[in-house]
Write a protein that holds these residues in place. Structure first.
Motif, PDB file in Angstrom:
ATOM      1  N   HIS A 274       0.837  -1.193   0.000  1.00 34.72           N
ATOM      2  CA  HIS A 274       0.000   0.000   0.000  1.00 34.72           C
ATOM      3  C   HIS A 274       0.875   1.247   0.000  1.00 34.72           C
ATOM      4  CE1 HIS A 274      -3.023   2.913   1.037  1.00 34.72           C
ATOM      5  NE2 HIS A 274      -2.521   3.135   2.235  1.00 34.72           N
TER       6      HIS A 274
ATOM      7  N   HIS B 137      -7.350   6.771   9.636  1.00 32.96           N
ATOM      8  CA  HIS B 137      -6.645   6.968   8.366  1.00 32.96           C
ATOM      9  C   HIS B 137      -7.554   6.657   7.189  1.00 32.96           C
ATOM     10  CE1 HIS B 137      -3.864   6.583   5.070  1.00 32.96           C
ATOM     11  NE2 HIS B 137      -3.944   5.266   5.022  1.00 32.96           N
TER      12      HIS B 137
ATOM     13  N   HIS C 217      -7.538   5.932   3.071  1.00 35.56           N
ATOM     14  CA  HIS C 217      -6.832   5.728   1.814  1.00 35.56           C
ATOM     15  C   HIS C 217      -7.388   6.746   0.808  1.00 35.56           C
ATOM     16  CE1 HIS C 217      -5.293   1.337   2.360  1.00 35.56           C
ATOM     17  NE2 HIS C 217      -5.344   1.953   3.517  1.00 35.56           N
TER      18      HIS C 217
ATOM     19  N   HIS D  94       0.859   4.644   1.309  1.00 39.30           N
ATOM     20  CA  HIS D  94       0.110   5.406   2.308  1.00 39.30           C
ATOM     21  C   HIS D  94       0.187   6.898   1.992  1.00 39.30           C
ATOM     22  CE1 HIS D  94      -1.117   6.021   6.687  1.00 39.30           C
ATOM     23  NE2 HIS D  94      -0.977   7.217   6.173  1.00 39.30           N
ATOM     24  N   GLY D  95      -0.995   7.487   1.757  1.00 40.01           N
ATOM     25  CA  GLY D  95      -1.040   8.900   1.397  1.00 40.01           C
ATOM     26  C   GLY D  95      -1.185   9.111  -0.097  1.00 40.01           C
TER      27      GLY D  95
HETATM   28 CU    CU Z   1      -3.077   4.317   3.621  1.00 36.56          CU
END
Ligand code: CU
Ligand code: C2O
Ligand code: CU
Length: 485
Positions: free
Chosen positions: A122, A415, A417, A124-125
């Motif tokens: 993944h 968080h 995605h 992230h961000g």
């Molecule tokens: Cu993420």
């Protein structure tokens, strides 16, 4: 709750449930460790130099894209002198290599899995298509490869990539599957922020070790909620020699346990926050201490110009129990010459307009004491269920509540995605200036409530949102959205 559930629920929750709360702090004071017969490794403190992860070279460049090959594999890495620690790493390193991307230029990564188990990757961000998000169902089987397309349609920011294997992300990231992904753009370059060897990532990750040098995950039954020692870029409590000038530090709290930290420099040295998860702030914010939760990135400029040569500046982090943990040391050894002032204006951060929001949603995060699972709105994660369907282009306001009670004070880190958000308020009050930029991860203390505003942009399809204390995500505190046209 039985032992297995406790372990799944994640360190602090497990501890809190297993012990009356009055005993909580006593459990952490070290008596448990003294009784522990395991031979303890001698972990150096401020004697190993900070390493900076290498920047990965593309295998191919075209006029609008960079291509990379990354292999996930097992390796033995020198972390504690005298022993080699088995790790799982991107390119066999921990942290993995850094990928530097340019805004608007596509990055294509071929990830090959040479690990003994499946792994999902993944970014992230990252504002990325669903097929490249690393969601459940996108695991790469051992011996196989998968292509990830990252368009980088987003401003300069410090992102990271890590394992996202369903139910295994806490263990897999603990074993080492993490790396940095930096996006740069012309606006950022025009600011003349410290660059090159004065632009340094600091990936903070707590770890404990067995006597043979292998990683030992925190054991909630022993009252452990985080590792015993802080690693920075894979080195325990390192030192860095600096000159009398300013530096840019890109700090990632890459801990997988409940390691919320409040960072502070010794000698009253200030930090100037210039950016958060999703990019630069409108203006730098001077702080004397800096809370950073797992998954958050905070970029700071620290100016050592007035620090006498020969000084040692220690960076510590106060953990949830109020203990100050040594992170690293800056040794001021040389005169500096280059004295660029921090620009007064950094980036344009246009505030998302509440009046444009068409959808409001609420989420409550909490431990279900009956089932021992961690839930969002009373539900365990189910990869086959779509929880919400935001519309492409819509602006939404999300109210996220940490539903834990005072007797079980578990923090959560929310968080999303795909989308970056802005914090509208915390418990009804506007966020502090250093929290007012673009974010994708936000800590919420027990009983706390944040309101987030976000706009669904480029990509339809399925994406996740979850608590980023990865033990909590593994234990069910995750949900799925499908962005629809
Ligand atoms: Cu993420
Ligand atoms: Cu670091 Cu699902 O994310
Ligand atoms: Cu949580």
């Amino acid at each position: 709750m039985d032992r297995r559930t406790l372990l799944k629920v994640g360190a602090l929750a497990g501890v809190a449930a297993a012990l009356p709360v009055e005993k909580l702090s006593r459990a952490f004071t070290g008596t448990a460790r003294a009784a522990d017969p395991a031979p303890a490794l001698e972990i150096p403190r401020f004697t190993l130099p900070l390493r900076v992860p290498t920047v990965l070279r593309p295998t191919r460049r075209t006029h609008d894209a960079d291509y990379y090959d990354v292999t996930m594999r097992r390796a033995r890495q020198l972390i504690v002198p005298g022993t080699r620690t088995p790790i799982w790493g991107y390119e066999g390193t921990f942290p993995g290599p850094t990928i530097v991307a340019r805004r608007g230029r596509l990055v294509v990564i071929r990830q090959t899995n040479r690990l003994p188990e499946p792994s999902a990757v993944h970014l992230h961000g990252g504002n990325v298509p669903s097929e490249s998000d690393g969601i459940p169902g996108q695991e790469i089987e051992p011996g196989r490869s998968r292509l990830f397309h990252y368009p980088n349609h987003q401003p300069a920011a410090t992102l990271w990539y890590h394992d996202h294997t369903h139910h295994m992300e806490a263990r897999n990231t603990y074993l080492g599957l993490t790396g940095l992904y930096l996006i740069t753009d012309p606006e950022e370059r025009r600011l003349h922020l410290p660059r090159g060897r004065y632009d340094i990532p600091l990936v903070l990750q707590d770890r404990s070790f067995n006597g043979d040098g292998s990683f030992r995950p925190p054991d909630p039954d022993k009252g452990e909620f985080a590792g015993e020692v802080m690693l920075v870029n894979g080195t325990p409590r390192p030192y860095l020699e600096v000159a009398q000038r300013s530096y840019r530090f890109r700090i990632l709290n890459g801990s997988s346990a409940d390691n919320l930290l409040d960072l502070r420099l010794s000698d009253g040295l200030a930090m100037h926050v210039i950016g958060t998860d999703g990019g630069l702030l409108p203006a730098a914010v001077r702080v004397s201490h800096l809370p950073i939760a797992p998954a958050e990135r905070i970029e700071v400029v620290v100016d050592f110009r007035d620090v006498p040569r020969g000084s040692h500046i220690v960076l510590t982090g106060r953990n949830l129990l109020g203990q100050d943990v040594d992170v690293m040391r800056f040794d001021v050894v040389a005169a500096g010459h280059h004295h660029d002032r921090l620009p007064t204006r950094l980036a344009d951060v246009s505030r998302l307009d509440q009046a444009r929001a068409t959808v409001r949603r609420s989420f409550t995060l909490n431990l279900n004491r009956q089932t021992g699972t961690m839930q969002i709105n009373g539900k365990d994660f189910d990869p086959d269920r779509v929880d919400i369907r935001p519309k492409l282009g819509a602006t939404e306001i999300w109210t996220v509540v940490n539903g834990e009670q005072a007797d079980l004070p578990i923090p959560h880190v929310f968080h999303t995605h795909l989308v970056r958000f802005q914090i509208l308020d915390r418990d009804g009050r506007p966020p502090a200036a250093e929290e007012a930029g673009w974010k994708d991860s936000v800590p919420i203390p027990p009983g706390g409530r944040v309101r987030l505003i976000m706009k669904f942009g480029d990509f339809p399809g399925r994406f996740l949102y979850h608590c980023h204390l990865l033990g909590h995500a593994d234990a069910g505190m995750m949900a799925q959205m499908e962005v629809v046209r």
